[in-house]
Design a protein around this motif. Structure first.
Motif, short mmCIF file in Angstrom:
data_model
loop_
_atom_site.label_atom_id
_atom_site.label_comp_id
_atom_site.label_asym_id
_atom_site.label_seq_id
_atom_site.Cartn_x
_atom_site.Cartn_y
_atom_site.Cartn_z
N LYS A 27 0.30 -1.32 0.08
CA LYS A 27 0.20 0.36 0.53
C LYS A 27 0.70 1.58 -0.09
CE LYS A 27 -3.65 2.23 2.53
NZ LYS A 27 -4.22 2.36 3.83
N THR A 28 1.75 1.39 1.04
CA THR A 28 3.18 2.44 0.70
C THR A 28 3.29 2.91 -0.74
OG1 THR A 28 3.56 1.22 3.23
CG2 THR A 28 4.71 3.65 2.36
N ILE A 29 3.77 2.03 -0.57
CA ILE A 29 4.35 1.87 -2.09
C ILE A 29 3.69 2.69 -3.22
CG2 ILE A 29 5.61 0.50 -3.64
CD1 ILE A 29 7.28 -1.35 -2.11
N ASP A 30 2.65 1.89 -3.10
CA ASP A 30 1.56 2.60 -4.28
C ASP A 30 1.15 4.11 -4.20
OD1 ASP A 30 -0.40 2.05 -6.45
OD2 ASP A 30 -1.78 2.17 -4.58
N MET A 31 1.17 4.02 -2.58
CA MET A 31 1.05 5.99 -2.49
C MET A 31 1.35 6.79 -2.65
SD MET A 31 -1.36 5.08 1.47
CE MET A 31 -1.60 6.79 2.76
N LEU A 32 3.24 6.49 -2.63
CA LEU A 32 4.22 6.91 -3.14
C LEU A 32 4.67 7.12 -3.91
CD1 LEU A 32 6.02 6.17 0.53
CD2 LEU A 32 5.21 8.43 -0.04
N GLY A 33 4.27 6.11 -4.79
CA GLY A 33 4.17 6.39 -6.63
C GLY A 33 5.51 5.96 -6.91
N GLY A 34 5.43 4.50 -6.54
CA GLY A 34 6.42 3.24 -6.97
C GLY A 34 6.94 2.62 -8.26
N GLU A 35 7.75 2.33 -8.11
CA GLU A 35 7.58 1.24 -9.84
C GLU A 35 7.03 -0.18 -9.84
OE1 GLU A 35 8.45 1.70 -13.04
OE2 GLU A 35 8.34 4.16 -11.80
N ASP A 36 7.78 -0.80 -8.71
CA ASP A 36 7.41 -2.32 -7.72
C ASP A 36 6.01 -2.38 -6.78
OD1 ASP A 36 9.24 -4.88 -7.00
OD2 ASP A 36 6.61 -4.53 -7.35
N LYS A 37 4.74 -2.63 -7.33
CA LYS A 37 3.60 -2.01 -6.32
C LYS A 37 3.51 -3.94 -6.08
CE LYS A 37 1.64 1.70 -8.60
NZ LYS A 37 1.08 2.31 -9.62
N GLY A 38 4.75 -3.72 -5.05
CA GLY A 38 4.21 -5.41 -4.51
C GLY A 38 4.55 -6.53 -5.13
N GLY A 39 5.51 -6.31 -6.46
CA GLY A 39 5.31 -7.38 -6.81
C GLY A 39 6.96 -8.63 -6.20
N PHE A 40 6.07 -9.28 -4.83
CA PHE A 40 7.10 -9.32 -4.09
C PHE A 40 7.74 -10.97 -4.65
CE2 PHE A 40 4.18 -7.66 -1.65
CZ PHE A 40 4.85 -6.45 -0.99
N PRO A 41 8.64 -11.72 -4.83
CA PRO A 41 9.63 -12.32 -5.35
C PRO A 41 9.62 -13.94 -4.79
CG PRO A 41 10.91 -11.65 -3.48
CD PRO A 41 10.00 -10.52 -3.83
N PHE A 42 8.57 -13.82 -3.31
CA PHE A 42 7.90 -15.37 -3.78
C PHE A 42 6.53 -14.99 -2.91
CE2 PHE A 42 12.63 -14.58 -2.38
CZ PHE A 42 13.06 -15.86 -2.78
#
Ligand SMILES: [Mg+2]
Length: 176
Positions: free
Chosen positions: A161-176
């Protein structure tokens, strides 16, 4: 510049990590009482929560900075706080400031949201922000608020959620 207002207790540590550290202290007391006495459970953070926080920093633009809103800012100075964050793998060079301690009347503490409002008034260069905190006294900032839980600290759900709100590139595409 964008800012993350960062609480410590309930974000970078949790009830779960305090159980872990309390048990660690108890074991230490059995073998090295002096070291056990010096071991302060309430100065410990959680490696998983801190790794989750660093994941946010790694996936948002580099102009996203940290402002410490935790009450730890009133006990320890900035150098100590930065060293603590760095020792848990958090890039402390992103820390730029702390919020002021505000009171309503004599001794009654103002809501944390008011302290954040006062800091923002002094910093018109801030274009956006997110508040990470396990408490809910955020007054007018509810749309900028990611609430964590004292039981778990900062989770990957909160991270996404935080990455999304701050306009990050990777919106939670976690590796596992
Ligand atoms: Mg807290």
């Amino acid at each position: 510049v964008k800012v993350i207002f960062l609480d410590f207790d309930g974000v970078l540590n949790s009830s779960a990590s305090f159980i872990l550290e309390s048990n660690r202290r108890r074991k230490l007391m059995e073998t090295d009482k002096a070291a056990g006495m010096l071991f302060r459970v309430n100065q410990t953070l959680c490696h998983v929560c801190c790794s989750n926080f660093q994941y946010i920093l790694d996936h948002v633009p580099s102009d996203v900075k940290i402002v410490i809103s935790s009450t730890w800012r009133e006990i320890y100075d900035m150098d100590w706080l930065k060293a603590k964050l760095q020792s848990y793998g958090i890039d402390s060079s992103r820390v730029i400031d702390k919020t002021p301690a505000c009171f309503v009347g004599g001794f009654t503490r103002a809501p944390r949201g008011q302290e954040i409002s006062e800091w923002l008034e002094e910093h018109p260069e801030v274009t956006d922000y997110v508040i990470l905190d396990d408490n809910s006294d955020m007054t007018v900032h509810m749309d900028k608020f990611v609430q964590t839980s004292w039981l778990t600290g900062l989770t990957l759900y909160n991270v996404e959620k935080t990455i999304d709100m701050l306009g990050g590139e990777d919106k939670g595409g976690f590796p596992f």
